[in-house]
Every structure is written in C-alpha cells, then in structure tokens.
Design a protein around this motif. Structure first.
Motif, PDB file in Angstrom:
ATOM      1  N   ILE A 214      -4.375 -10.019  -0.761  1.00  0.00           N
ATOM      2  CA  ILE A 214      -3.943  -9.815  -2.243  1.00  0.00           C
ATOM      3  C   ILE A 214      -2.547 -10.370  -2.422  1.00  0.00           C
ATOM      4  N   ALA A 215      -1.308 -10.005  -1.445  1.00  0.00           N
ATOM      5  CA  ALA A 215      -0.236 -10.438  -1.268  1.00  0.00           C
ATOM      6  C   ALA A 215      -0.007 -12.145  -1.577  1.00  0.00           C
ATOM      7  N   SER A 216      -0.862 -12.706  -0.977  1.00  0.00           N
ATOM      8  CA  SER A 216      -0.876 -14.226  -0.634  1.00  0.00           C
ATOM      9  C   SER A 216      -1.363 -14.891  -1.816  1.00  0.00           C
ATOM     10  N   ARG A 217      -2.203 -13.883  -2.397  1.00  0.00           N
ATOM     11  CA  ARG A 217      -2.799 -14.765  -3.892  1.00  0.00           C
ATOM     12  C   ARG A 217      -2.474 -14.412  -5.216  1.00  0.00           C
ATOM     13  N   THR A 218      -1.534 -13.092  -5.167  1.00  0.00           N
ATOM     14  CA  THR A 218      -0.890 -12.818  -6.336  1.00  0.00           C
ATOM     15  C   THR A 218       0.311 -12.375  -6.353  1.00  0.00           C
ATOM     16  N   SER A 219       1.145 -12.260  -7.306  1.00  0.00           N
ATOM     17  CA  SER A 219       2.648 -11.635  -7.095  1.00  0.00           C
ATOM     18  C   SER A 219       2.545 -10.156  -7.282  1.00  0.00           C
ATOM     19  N   ALA A 220       1.595  -9.272  -7.199  1.00  0.00           N
ATOM     20  CA  ALA A 220       1.530  -8.050  -7.213  1.00  0.00           C
ATOM     21  C   ALA A 220       2.295  -7.492  -6.206  1.00  0.00           C
TER      22      ALA A 220
ATOM     23  N   LEU B 155      -5.669  -8.574 -14.681  1.00  0.00           N
ATOM     24  CA  LEU B 155      -4.566  -7.801 -15.175  1.00  0.00           C
ATOM     25  C   LEU B 155      -3.143  -8.946 -15.170  1.00  0.00           C
ATOM     26  N   GLU B 156      -2.736  -9.334 -13.905  1.00  0.00           N
ATOM     27  CA  GLU B 156      -1.958 -10.419 -13.892  1.00  0.00           C
ATOM     28  C   GLU B 156      -1.883 -11.605 -14.905  1.00  0.00           C
ATOM     29  N   ALA B 157      -3.087 -12.110 -14.875  1.00  0.00           N
ATOM     30  CA  ALA B 157      -3.219 -13.240 -15.814  1.00  0.00           C
ATOM     31  C   ALA B 157      -3.212 -12.906 -17.119  1.00  0.00           C
ATOM     32  N   ASN B 158      -2.954 -11.559 -17.719  1.00  0.00           N
ATOM     33  CA  ASN B 158      -2.740 -11.229 -19.138  1.00  0.00           C
ATOM     34  C   ASN B 158      -1.409 -10.737 -19.114  1.00  0.00           C
ATOM     35  N   GLY B 159      -0.498 -10.850 -18.239  1.00  0.00           N
ATOM     36  CA  GLY B 159       0.824 -10.533 -18.053  1.00  0.00           C
ATOM     37  C   GLY B 159       1.314  -9.199 -17.762  1.00  0.00           C
ATOM     38  N   HIS B 160       0.407  -8.463 -17.231  1.00  0.00           N
ATOM     39  CA  HIS B 160       0.849  -7.079 -16.654  1.00  0.00           C
ATOM     40  C   HIS B 160       1.354  -6.982 -15.467  1.00  0.00           C
ATOM     41  N   ARG B 161       2.031  -6.194 -14.976  1.00  0.00           N
ATOM     42  CA  ARG B 161       2.871  -5.972 -13.755  1.00  0.00           C
ATOM     43  C   ARG B 161       2.080  -4.885 -12.797  1.00  0.00           C
ATOM     44  N   VAL B 162       1.561  -5.221 -11.730  1.00  0.00           N
ATOM     45  CA  VAL B 162       0.757  -4.596 -10.987  1.00  0.00           C
ATOM     46  C   VAL B 162       1.197  -4.270  -9.723  1.00  0.00           C
ATOM     47  N   THR B 163       0.781  -3.071  -9.170  1.00  0.00           N
ATOM     48  CA  THR B 163       1.079  -2.493  -7.739  1.00  0.00           C
ATOM     49  C   THR B 163      -0.307  -2.252  -7.123  1.00  0.00           C
ATOM     50  N   VAL B 164      -0.369  -2.637  -6.128  1.00  0.00           N
ATOM     51  CA  VAL B 164      -1.875  -2.040  -5.248  1.00  0.00           C
ATOM     52  C   VAL B 164      -1.294  -1.171  -4.233  1.00  0.00           C
ATOM     53  N   ILE B 165      -2.203  -0.231  -4.034  1.00  0.00           N
ATOM     54  CA  ILE B 165      -2.108   0.563  -2.715  1.00  0.00           C
ATOM     55  C   ILE B 165      -3.403   0.327  -2.019  1.00  0.00           C
ATOM     56  N   GLU B 166      -3.408   0.065  -0.790  1.00  0.00           N
ATOM     57  CA  GLU B 166      -4.556  -0.226   0.070  1.00  0.00           C
ATOM     58  C   GLU B 166      -4.377   0.060   1.403  1.00  0.00           C
ATOM     59  N   ARG B 167      -5.322   0.786   2.057  1.00  0.00           N
ATOM     60  CA  ARG B 167      -5.097   1.176   3.573  1.00  0.00           C
ATOM     61  C   ARG B 167      -5.442  -0.143   4.415  1.00  0.00           C
ATOM     62  N   ASP B 168      -6.158  -1.122   4.000  1.00  0.00           N
ATOM     63  CA  ASP B 168      -6.493  -1.901   5.091  1.00  0.00           C
ATOM     64  C   ASP B 168      -5.391  -3.090   5.058  1.00  0.00           C
TER      65      ASP B 168
ATOM     66  N   GLU C  76       0.788  -0.871   1.876  1.00  0.00           N
ATOM     67  CA  GLU C  76      -0.334  -0.417   2.830  1.00  0.00           C
ATOM     68  C   GLU C  76      -0.226   1.002   3.013  1.00  0.00           C
ATOM     69  N   GLY C  77      -1.342   1.680   2.560  1.00  0.00           N
ATOM     70  CA  GLY C  77      -1.205   3.277   2.763  1.00  0.00           C
ATOM     71  C   GLY C  77      -2.538   3.535   1.930  1.00  0.00           C
ATOM     72  N   ASP C  78      -2.513   5.086   1.929  1.00  0.00           N
ATOM     73  CA  ASP C  78      -3.486   5.877   1.216  1.00  0.00           C
ATOM     74  C   ASP C  78      -3.026   6.417  -0.111  1.00  0.00           C
ATOM     75  N   GLY C  79      -3.913   5.969  -1.071  1.00  0.00           N
ATOM     76  CA  GLY C  79      -3.396   6.429  -2.269  1.00  0.00           C
ATOM     77  C   GLY C  79      -3.657   7.613  -2.797  1.00  0.00           C
ATOM     78  N   CYS C  80      -4.494   8.353  -1.829  1.00  0.00           N
ATOM     79  CA  CYS C  80      -4.600   9.923  -2.043  1.00  0.00           C
ATOM     80  C   CYS C  80      -3.313  10.709  -1.337  1.00  0.00           C
ATOM     81  N   ASP C  81      -2.395   9.877  -0.961  1.00  0.00           N
ATOM     82  CA  ASP C  81      -1.244  10.535  -0.506  1.00  0.00           C
ATOM     83  C   ASP C  81       0.010  10.469  -1.253  1.00  0.00           C
ATOM     84  N   MET C  82       0.511  11.667  -1.507  1.00  0.00           N
ATOM     85  CA  MET C  82       1.730  11.665  -2.478  1.00  0.00           C
ATOM     86  C   MET C  82       2.796  10.606  -2.030  1.00  0.00           C
ATOM     87  N   ARG C  83       2.993  10.527  -0.845  1.00  0.00           N
ATOM     88  CA  ARG C  83       4.150   9.511  -0.292  1.00  0.00           C
ATOM     89  C   ARG C  83       3.844   8.130  -0.724  1.00  0.00           C
ATOM     90  N   PHE C  84       2.585   7.750  -0.709  1.00  0.00           N
ATOM     91  CA  PHE C  84       2.278   6.459  -1.094  1.00  0.00           C
ATOM     92  C   PHE C  84       2.250   6.076  -2.676  1.00  0.00           C
TER      93      PHE C  84
END
Length: 218
Positions: free
Chosen positions: A39-45, A19-32, A49-57
C-alpha cells in the motif's frame, strides 16, 4: 476528510485508492508487513503496521481526529471490536464496517456502526455520494431493491473466464461494477475478460442474484 482504515487486503487497498482519488486523507492500519509495504508503494496513505483492535495503534493513527473509521478486514469480530474502540474511546464521529456474515449486520447497526458487505458501498457510506452514476444509490440499496454481490472466481474450471463480458449473457438488471485482480482495480467494459481468481463486484436485482452467481462462478 480524514479516514482511518483497518485492514490492508483487497478491500482495504481498493478503498484507499478510491478515497485518495477523491481527495481524502487516508491512514491504514494493517498487521501484515508485506501488505503495508504494498500500500505504501502504491499510494500516499500513511501506513501503520499493527493491530487495529489495539488502542496503541489507533492512537498512533490519531483516530480521535479522524472523520471516519472503517474496519474492513475479513474477520467480523475484529471489525466490531475495532469500531467499538474507535467510537467509545476515541469518539470518532462515524464508524463503518465490512460485514462478511450478513447475519451480523443487525448487531453492528444496533451498536451504531454502519455495516455493509461491499467495498463500493463502504466508499459510498463514507463519502455519501453515488459512485456508479444513476445505477445505484444508498436509498435503493437500503430499500432492498438492489443487491450488491462480491464473488471470488475459481482458480480452475472457471466457465466465465477468458470470454468477453458482452458474450456471457448476464441477466437483465445486473451490472458489473468492478473487477479486482491482484493489486489492480478494473472498471469492466463489454470487451473485458475475466481471469481465474478475480474478485467481481456487481449490482443486481435480488431475484437475479442466483443466476448471476451461476453464470460467473458456476
């Protein structure tokens, strides 16, 4: 277009890069944390860090302003909960989910969630365009004329490994779309060689699927 992805494993990482290669803005939610850092070191997304099932994140990821929410973890229950939260609470226009058990696909679809089992087709659903030339389209996939297969090659006694793809004798009507090797995504060529532990994504005629799996994974 703005996309929020829950899950930063192989599928989420690959999807972020596409998606980034095609010009989209990406946000990733990941627990680990380690996956977040990778991901942060390889992309500009933007990586949370958190649980995507949690409303807060989801709120931190600003899901309410996203065009698409994609849940691509290896847990169907988590993917369903997260997509439902994104749709009902944050009113995201579109929710897409990776389904690991095909039996769950109808449940997701009934709830208005686009459900699919292939990374390539998830990207397709998000972008609504063909990424493998004229070989596959959503229309043919939905009509059942082609199957998308995702295979993890064995770590030992891998019969298809260390042999050029052109020499594997793949069935007619089968196309290897990508090879995922660790953090690397490889577009296969005839001289490409599979390695133990690779994940292979292929498109095949349904009647050739068993033969393809036998050749690649034994």
């Amino acid at each position: 277009m703005r996309v929020v992805i829950m899950g930063g494993g192989k599928v989420g990482s690959f999807l972020t890069e596409i998606l980034e290669a095609n010009g989209h803005r990406v946000t990733v939610i990941e627990r680990d944390r380690a996956l977040c850092e990778s991901i942060a070191s390889r992309t500009s997304a933007t990586v949370i860090e958190g649980d995507g099932c949690d409303m807060r994140f989801q709120e931190e990821a600003d899901v309410g302003s996203a065009d698409v929410f994609a849940a691509v973890t290896g847990d169907d229950d988590d993917n369903l909960v997260a997509c439902q939260l994104a749709r009902t609470h944050f009113q995201v226009p579109r929710a897409v989910a990776r389904v690991n058990n095909p039996k769950n696909e109808k449940i997701f679809n009934r709830l208005g969630i686009d459900a699919i089992s292939s990374t390539t087709v998830i990207a397709e659903l998000i972008e609504e365009r063909t990424t493998v030339g004229d070989i596959i389209t959503l229309h043919t996939l939905k009509k059942g004329r082609l199957a998308v297969v995702e295979l993890d090659l064995p770590e030992d006694r891998c019969r298809s490994c260390n042999v050029p793809l052109r020499d594997l004798g793949l069935p007619q009507g089968c196309v290897l779309v990508s090879i995922i090797r660790g953090d690397e995504v490889i577009i296969p060529q005839g001289e490409s060689v599979l390695q133990p532990g690779d994940t292979v994504i292929a498109v095949t005629e349904p009647e050739r699927e068993a033969e393809l799996k036998r050749i690649l994974a034994g």
